[in-house]
Structures are given as C-alpha cells and as structure tokens.
Design a protein around this motif. Structure first.
Motif, PDB file in Angstrom:
ATOM      1  N   VAL A 181       0.835  -1.204   0.000  1.00  8.46           N
ATOM      2  CA  VAL A 181       0.000   0.000   0.000  1.00  8.46           C
ATOM      3  C   VAL A 181       0.867   1.251   0.000  1.00  8.46           C
ATOM      4  CG1 VAL A 181      -1.700   1.352   1.320  1.00  8.46           C
ATOM      5  CG2 VAL A 181      -1.896  -1.146   1.214  1.00  8.46           C
TER       6      VAL A 181
ATOM      7  N   VAL B 243      -3.585   4.756  -2.221  1.00  6.35           N
ATOM      8  CA  VAL B 243      -4.615   5.652  -1.693  1.00  6.35           C
ATOM      9  C   VAL B 243      -4.143   7.073  -1.982  1.00  6.35           C
ATOM     10  CG1 VAL B 243      -5.916   6.390   0.330  1.00  6.35           C
ATOM     11  CG2 VAL B 243      -5.176   4.001   0.128  1.00  6.35           C
TER      12      VAL B 243
ATOM     13  N   VAL C  58      -8.009   7.315   5.757  1.00  6.03           N
ATOM     14  CA  VAL C  58      -7.328   6.092   5.311  1.00  6.03           C
ATOM     15  C   VAL C  58      -7.779   4.910   6.162  1.00  6.03           C
ATOM     16  CG1 VAL C  58      -5.127   4.986   4.820  1.00  6.03           C
ATOM     17  CG2 VAL C  58      -5.353   7.461   4.567  1.00  6.03           C
TER      18      VAL C  58
ATOM     19  N   LEU D 196      -9.300   1.521   4.488  1.00  3.95           N
ATOM     20  CA  LEU D 196      -8.767   0.181   4.723  1.00  3.95           C
ATOM     21  C   LEU D 196      -9.820  -0.721   5.371  1.00  3.95           C
ATOM     22  CD1 LEU D 196      -5.178   1.112   5.954  1.00  3.95           C
ATOM     23  CD2 LEU D 196      -5.849   0.300   3.690  1.00  3.95           C
ATOM     24  N   LYS D 197     -10.616  -0.156   6.253  1.00  5.99           N
ATOM     25  CA  LYS D 197     -11.703  -0.905   6.877  1.00  5.99           C
ATOM     26  C   LYS D 197     -12.720  -1.339   5.837  1.00  5.99           C
ATOM     27  CE  LYS D 197     -15.227  -0.408  10.515  1.00  5.99           C
ATOM     28  NZ  LYS D 197     -15.803   0.539  11.514  1.00  5.99           N
TER      29      LYS D 197
ATOM     30  N   TYR E  48     -12.228  -2.130   2.761  1.00  8.14           N
ATOM     31  CA  TYR E  48     -11.717  -3.272   1.997  1.00  8.14           C
ATOM     32  C   TYR E  48     -11.372  -4.473   2.885  1.00  8.14           C
ATOM     33  CZ  TYR E  48     -11.376  -0.092  -1.980  1.00  8.14           C
ATOM     34  OH  TYR E  48     -11.666   0.795  -2.995  1.00  8.14           O
TER      35      TYR E  48
ATOM     36  N   ILE F 292      -9.036  -4.700   5.169  1.00  9.37           N
ATOM     37  CA  ILE F 292      -7.589  -4.856   5.301  1.00  9.37           C
ATOM     38  C   ILE F 292      -7.162  -4.594   6.747  1.00  9.37           C
ATOM     39  CG2 ILE F 292      -5.359  -3.916   4.585  1.00  9.37           C
ATOM     40  CD1 ILE F 292      -6.701  -3.270   1.872  1.00  9.37           C
ATOM     41  N   LYS F 293      -6.386  -5.509   7.295  1.00  9.45           N
ATOM     42  CA  LYS F 293      -5.957  -5.385   8.689  1.00  9.45           C
ATOM     43  C   LYS F 293      -4.441  -5.314   8.847  1.00  9.45           C
ATOM     44  CE  LYS F 293     -10.061  -7.775  10.417  1.00  9.45           C
ATOM     45  NZ  LYS F 293     -10.586  -8.932  11.203  1.00  9.45           N
TER      46      LYS F 293
ATOM     47  N   ILE G 183      -0.742  -4.296   6.408  1.00 12.62           N
ATOM     48  CA  ILE G 183      -0.244  -3.800   5.125  1.00 12.62           C
ATOM     49  C   ILE G 183       1.282  -3.728   5.107  1.00 12.62           C
ATOM     50  CG2 ILE G 183      -2.299  -2.422   4.641  1.00 12.62           C
ATOM     51  CD1 ILE G 183      -0.741   0.077   5.519  1.00 12.62           C
TER      52      ILE G 183
ATOM     53  N   MET H  15      -0.788   5.226  10.469  1.00 11.27           N
ATOM     54  CA  MET H  15      -1.425   4.021   9.934  1.00 11.27           C
ATOM     55  C   MET H  15      -1.525   2.917  10.985  1.00 11.27           C
ATOM     56  SD  MET H  15      -2.278   4.740   6.880  1.00 11.27           S
ATOM     57  CE  MET H  15      -2.506   6.393   7.529  1.00 11.27           C
TER      58      MET H  15
ATOM     59  N   TYR I 171      -4.743   2.031  12.749  1.00 10.77           N
ATOM     60  CA  TYR I 171      -5.832   1.359  12.042  1.00 10.77           C
ATOM     61  C   TYR I 171      -5.493  -0.071  11.621  1.00 10.77           C
ATOM     62  CZ  TYR I 171      -6.699   6.365  11.647  1.00 10.77           C
ATOM     63  OH  TYR I 171      -6.844   7.691  11.928  1.00 10.77           O
ATOM     64  N   VAL I 172      -4.228  -0.306  11.274  1.00 11.64           N
ATOM     65  CA  VAL I 172      -3.819  -1.636  10.795  1.00 11.64           C
ATOM     66  C   VAL I 172      -2.413  -1.943  11.299  1.00 11.64           C
ATOM     67  CG1 VAL I 172      -5.229  -1.601   8.686  1.00 11.64           C
ATOM     68  CG2 VAL I 172      -2.916  -0.631   8.653  1.00 11.64           C
TER      69      VAL I 172
END
Length: 201
Positions: A53, A96, A142, A146-147, A149, A151-152, A154, A167, A170-171
């Motif tokens: 990403v 993104v 962002v 990501l949520k 899609y 995605i947890k 990256i 980031m 969130y992940v």
C-alpha cells in the motif's frame, strides 16, 4: 468526518498496468461549511491478505507537472510500478491518493510556501511562516478506506515515520522503503525532510 460516500468501481488501464479505481467522498465541517473532499483508491484486481500500500498525498506540481522541487512525482510513479509488479507476481496492492495538497495546506498556500522557499526558507520554515504546522495532514480517512476493503495488515511504502505511526492506529504496518533519485533542485528539500521531519532517507 460527518459522512462518507463510496463510488462504483471502474477499470483503469495505465502505463504501469491495469488497475481498478474507486472514489471515496468525505464531508467535512470546516468554518461552518460542509466541504466535500474526494479521494481516490487505485488497486489491483486481486488484493492479497497483506497488500502493498502507498498512501500518497496529492502534489499537483510534482504528480502532474513534473516539478523537480520535491520527490512526490517520482514516488508516485515508483509506487505504481511496484504495485503493478506485485500484481504480476500473483499478489497485489493499492494506492490511496489523498486530496491533501501541500501536506494539508492546499494549493494556494503551497504556492505561497514555494515563494518563500525561493527566498531561502526550507519546506518546514515556509509552512510555519504562513501559520501552519510542518505537516497538516489527517489520515483518519485512510483508516475508513482500509476498513472498507477489510484490510488489517499492510506493507506500507513510505519513508515517513509519522505516517507509519498514523497508519498503525488502524492496521498492522510493515514498512517498505521508497527511494527515488534526488536532483539539484530538491536536495535541500530532502535534507530537511530527513533532519526536521525524521524521514528515513
């Protein structure tokens, strides 16, 4: 963020490879005005569980007009190349594209910052002289993207430790560096990013 709208997906063939594109429109309240901001997500057909990403903030001068005063256009192209290569290798990823010009100060103020840089200010001094922080960006959108899609985790293409930290809210983040060649116009800019913003260059 008051509201988030998501567009349909569409095909996006590029010089780097074939992608899909989708837009995310957030509605922000700024000075008693609801301001829509439209971001883009460009991604490969098959997204792996842990995609490559790039979170790239808009830089019209570098991304579109090829400005040599920064490394933004080069980073954008390299990120697209790397993501396309991941797809060829059976993996994939996404870019993104955040509409946060000039590290969040907008195009008008960015040009004013450029004028100050022409007088000898570095990129941080110029932003601060105009009354802004060195980096005004907000990455909360962002997290929502990501949520969306699912995605947890990256592989994040970045040299910016602040972006890694953001980031990480969130992940789970694994950093991949993204280095483009410097030139005589952006050497001071890159040195300032390293010394004052902590970029891993």
């Amino acid at each position: 963020m008051e509201k988030l709208e998501v567009s349909h997906q569409a095909k996006l063939p590029t010089r780097f490879g074939d992608f899909l594109i989708q837009s995310f429109r957030e509605l922000r309240m700024e000075k008693d005005c609801k301001c829509p901001i439209e971001h883009l997500v460009i991604f490969t057909q098959n997204l792996p569980k842990v995609p490559l990403v790039r979170v790239h903030s808009e830089c019209l001068t570098g991304d579109v007009f090829g400005s040599q005063k920064c490394d933004c256009g080069g980073e954008l192209a390299l990120a697209m190349e790397k993501i396309a290569q991941e797809s060829k290798n059976g993996r994939g990823g996404m870019l993104v594209y955040l509409r946060q010009e000039g590290r969040g100060i907008g195009l008008f103020n960015k040009v004013n910052a450029y004028a100050l840089q022409d007088k000898g200010y570095d990129t941080v001094e110029a932003n601060e002289a105009l009354g802004f922080k060195s980096d005004n960006r907000d990455y909360s959108i962002v997290g929502e993207i990501l949520k969306y899609y699912g995605i947890k985790k990256i592989h994040l293409l970045t040299n910016n430790p602040r972006k890694i930290e953001a980031m990480g809210q969130y992940v789970e983040v694994i950093r991949d560096s993204i280095i483009v060649p410097s030139n005589c116009y952006n050497e001071k800019y890159l040195a300032t990013k390293k010394s004052k913003l902590g970029h891993l260059l």
